[in-house]
Design a protein around this motif. Structure first.
Motif, PDB file in Angstrom:
ATOM      1  N   CYS A 190       0.831  -1.213   0.000  1.00 42.06           N
ATOM      2  CA  CYS A 190       0.000   0.000   0.000  1.00 42.06           C
ATOM      3  C   CYS A 190       0.861   1.257   0.000  1.00 42.06           C
ATOM      4  CB  CYS A 190      -0.955  -0.011   1.189  1.00 42.06           C
ATOM      5  SG  CYS A 190      -2.258  -1.256   1.040  1.00 42.06           S
ATOM      6  N   LYS A 191       1.894   1.270   0.814  1.00 48.21           N
ATOM      7  CA  LYS A 191       2.791   2.432   0.851  1.00 48.21           C
ATOM      8  C   LYS A 191       3.543   2.591  -0.468  1.00 48.21           C
ATOM      9  CE  LYS A 191       3.435   2.665   5.815  1.00 48.21           C
ATOM     10  NZ  LYS A 191       4.309   2.353   6.955  1.00 48.21           N
ATOM     11  N   ASP A 192       4.039   1.492  -1.011  1.00 50.79           N
ATOM     12  CA  ASP A 192       4.791   1.557  -2.266  1.00 50.79           C
ATOM     13  C   ASP A 192       3.916   2.043  -3.419  1.00 50.79           C
ATOM     14  OD1 ASP A 192       7.288   1.082  -3.745  1.00 50.79           O
ATOM     15  OD2 ASP A 192       6.152  -0.530  -4.721  1.00 50.79           O
ATOM     16  N   MET A 193       2.733   1.500  -3.534  1.00 51.19           N
ATOM     17  CA  MET A 193       1.830   1.917  -4.609  1.00 51.19           C
ATOM     18  C   MET A 193       1.418   3.383  -4.422  1.00 51.19           C
ATOM     19  SD  MET A 193       1.162  -0.474  -6.948  1.00 51.19           S
ATOM     20  CE  MET A 193       2.938  -0.673  -6.932  1.00 51.19           C
ATOM     21  N   ASN A 194       1.133   3.778  -3.193  1.00 51.66           N
ATOM     22  CA  ASN A 194       0.768   5.166  -2.921  1.00 51.66           C
ATOM     23  C   ASN A 194       1.913   6.110  -3.304  1.00 51.66           C
ATOM     24  OD1 ASN A 194      -1.156   7.075  -1.998  1.00 51.66           O
ATOM     25  ND2 ASN A 194       0.046   7.316  -0.131  1.00 51.66           N
ATOM     26  N   ASN A 195       3.147   5.727  -3.002  1.00 56.85           N
ATOM     27  CA  ASN A 195       4.314   6.533  -3.383  1.00 56.85           C
ATOM     28  C   ASN A 195       4.448   6.659  -4.895  1.00 56.85           C
ATOM     29  OD1 ASN A 195       5.039   7.024  -0.738  1.00 56.85           O
ATOM     30  ND2 ASN A 195       6.517   5.339  -0.654  1.00 56.85           N
ATOM     31  N   ARG A 196       3.892   5.722  -5.637  1.00 52.74           N
ATOM     32  CA  ARG A 196       3.922   5.747  -7.105  1.00 52.74           C
ATOM     33  C   ARG A 196       2.672   6.426  -7.671  1.00 52.74           C
ATOM     34  NH1 ARG A 196       8.048   2.411  -8.459  1.00 52.74           N
ATOM     35  NH2 ARG A 196       8.699   0.976  -6.864  1.00 52.74           N
ATOM     36  N   GLY A 197       1.840   6.969  -6.784  1.00 52.95           N
ATOM     37  CA  GLY A 197       0.618   7.647  -7.218  1.00 52.95           C
ATOM     38  C   GLY A 197      -0.513   6.710  -7.568  1.00 52.95           C
ATOM     39  N   ILE A 198      -0.427   5.466  -7.110  1.00 51.40           N
ATOM     40  CA  ILE A 198      -1.454   4.459  -7.412  1.00 51.40           C
ATOM     41  C   ILE A 198      -2.279   4.206  -6.156  1.00 51.40           C
ATOM     42  CG2 ILE A 198      -1.891   2.105  -8.186  1.00 51.40           C
ATOM     43  CD1 ILE A 198       0.848   2.304  -9.670  1.00 51.40           C
ATOM     44  N   SER A 199      -3.493   4.714  -6.168  1.00 48.56           N
ATOM     45  CA  SER A 199      -4.406   4.567  -5.049  1.00 48.56           C
ATOM     46  C   SER A 199      -5.795   4.921  -5.564  1.00 48.56           C
ATOM     47  CB  SER A 199      -4.005   5.509  -3.911  1.00 48.56           C
ATOM     48  OG  SER A 199      -4.885   5.383  -2.822  1.00 48.56           O
ATOM     49  N   PRO A 200      -6.822   4.221  -5.147  1.00 50.26           N
ATOM     50  CA  PRO A 200      -6.847   3.148  -4.168  1.00 50.26           C
ATOM     51  C   PRO A 200      -6.434   1.801  -4.786  1.00 50.26           C
ATOM     52  CG  PRO A 200      -9.061   3.550  -4.954  1.00 50.26           C
ATOM     53  CD  PRO A 200      -8.172   4.572  -5.611  1.00 50.26           C
ATOM     54  N   LEU A 201      -6.298   0.825  -3.895  1.00 51.25           N
ATOM     55  CA  LEU A 201      -6.085  -0.563  -4.294  1.00 51.25           C
ATOM     56  C   LEU A 201      -7.323  -1.368  -3.904  1.00 51.25           C
ATOM     57  CD1 LEU A 201      -2.441  -1.138  -3.001  1.00 51.25           C
ATOM     58  CD2 LEU A 201      -3.166  -0.786  -5.381  1.00 51.25           C
ATOM     59  N   TYR A 202      -7.557  -2.448  -4.632  1.00 52.58           N
ATOM     60  CA  TYR A 202      -8.705  -3.315  -4.368  1.00 52.58           C
ATOM     61  C   TYR A 202      -8.194  -4.733  -4.119  1.00 52.58           C
ATOM     62  CZ  TYR A 202     -11.175   0.656  -6.231  1.00 52.58           C
ATOM     63  OH  TYR A 202     -11.646   1.926  -6.431  1.00 52.58           O
ATOM     64  N   LEU A 203      -9.015  -5.535  -3.462  1.00 56.17           N
ATOM     65  CA  LEU A 203      -8.634  -6.899  -3.131  1.00 56.17           C
ATOM     66  C   LEU A 203      -9.902  -7.743  -3.028  1.00 56.17           C
ATOM     67  CD1 LEU A 203      -6.026  -7.847  -0.478  1.00 56.17           C
ATOM     68  CD2 LEU A 203      -8.225  -9.016  -0.512  1.00 56.17           C
ATOM     69  N   LEU A 204      -9.929  -8.849  -3.742  1.00 48.74           N
ATOM     70  CA  LEU A 204     -11.067  -9.775  -3.730  1.00 48.74           C
ATOM     71  C   LEU A 204     -10.709 -10.982  -2.876  1.00 48.74           C
ATOM     72  CD1 LEU A 204     -13.894 -10.288  -5.040  1.00 48.74           C
ATOM     73  CD2 LEU A 204     -12.675 -11.660  -6.741  1.00 48.74           C
ATOM     74  N   THR A 205     -11.591 -11.322  -1.933  1.00 46.70           N
ATOM     75  CA  THR A 205     -11.281 -12.414  -1.015  1.00 46.70           C
ATOM     76  C   THR A 205     -12.543 -13.070  -0.491  1.00 46.70           C
ATOM     77  OG1 THR A 205     -10.064 -12.993   1.010  1.00 46.70           O
ATOM     78  CG2 THR A 205     -11.199 -10.868   0.981  1.00 46.70           C
ATOM     79  N   ASP A 206     -12.375 -14.270   0.038  1.00 51.60           N
ATOM     80  CA  ASP A 206     -13.441 -14.954   0.762  1.00 51.60           C
ATOM     81  C   ASP A 206     -13.298 -14.758   2.271  1.00 51.60           C
ATOM     82  OD1 ASP A 206     -14.532 -15.954  -1.594  1.00 51.60           O
ATOM     83  OD2 ASP A 206     -13.314 -17.770  -1.522  1.00 51.60           O
ATOM     84  N   HIS A 207     -12.198 -14.146   2.706  1.00 51.22           N
ATOM     85  CA  HIS A 207     -11.960 -13.937   4.134  1.00 51.22           C
ATOM     86  C   HIS A 207     -12.885 -12.869   4.703  1.00 51.22           C
ATOM     87  CE1 HIS A 207      -8.444 -16.476   4.568  1.00 51.22           C
ATOM     88  NE2 HIS A 207      -7.943 -15.951   3.473  1.00 51.22           N
ATOM     89  N   ASN A 208     -13.306 -13.090   5.922  1.00 54.14           N
ATOM     90  CA  ASN A 208     -14.071 -12.093   6.696  1.00 54.14           C
ATOM     91  C   ASN A 208     -13.183 -11.615   7.833  1.00 54.14           C
ATOM     92  OD1 ASN A 208     -16.589 -12.030   5.428  1.00 54.14           O
ATOM     93  ND2 ASN A 208     -17.212 -13.916   6.438  1.00 54.14           N
ATOM     94  N   SER A 209     -13.117 -10.326   8.046  1.00 54.69           N
ATOM     95  CA  SER A 209     -12.470  -9.676   9.190  1.00 54.69           C
ATOM     96  C   SER A 209     -10.948  -9.772   9.218  1.00 54.69           C
ATOM     97  CB  SER A 209     -13.052 -10.186  10.516  1.00 54.69           C
ATOM     98  OG  SER A 209     -12.597 -11.481  10.824  1.00 54.69           O
TER      99      SER A 209
END
Length: 150
Positions: free
Chosen positions: A103-122
């Motif tokens: 998240c920090k690396d992508m933000n430093n490159r001007g890439i935000s937001p990020l998304y993530l697909l998962t079956d996990h809860n919490s």
């Protein structure tokens, strides 16, 4: 005691084949698909990259950032994908450290937001991710959870 080191693939491009094999062994996606994404990252065609946690020479955790993680919401991109930590290394904060790093690396490159697909809860909420909406993975019969990190 482990000596963990967090790197981007650009920092150690010699690990490309090892990383592609490791991710393939965890997710079953063809090595060639990983290599294609990794090559684009390494040659500068994209800033969407690959992140590893190493214990010595062994990969014990990793994740990538790709345009779309094979789901029905192409408007939600880029996606953190292939998050995995070896079972013997779980419960030590490695996934959280990798997520923070990306998240920090992508933000430093001007890439935000990020998304993530998962079956996990919490799980991802612990690391600053917020549930956004349901999304359906390609070939899936039920929706998964789409998260966002700003």
């Amino acid at each position: 005691m482990y000596t963990l080191n967090y790197i981007t693939l650009r920092e150690q491009p010699r690990r490309k084949e090892q990383a592609a094999q490791w991710f393939h062994s965890k997710w079953g996606v063809p090595e060639e698909a990983y290599l294609e994404c990794m090559n684009a990252y390494l040659d500068g065609s994209t800033e969407l990259g690959w992140y590893l946690c190493l214990d010595g020479d062994a990969i014990v955790g990793g994740l990538g950032v790709i345009e779309n993680d094979f789901h029905d919401r192409p408007d939600l991109a880029p996606n953190v994908c292939a998050v995995f930590v070896e079972p013997d290394f779980r419960g030590q904060g490695i996934a959280g450290s990798l997520l923070d790093y990306v998240c920090k690396d992508m933000n430093n490159r001007g890439i935000s937001p990020l998304y993530l697909l998962t079956d996990h809860n919490s799980f991802y909420e612990r690391y600053g991710w917020e549930y956004l909406c349901p999304a359906r993975g390609d070939g899936e019969d039920v929706d998964s959870r789409m998260y966002i990190h700003k």
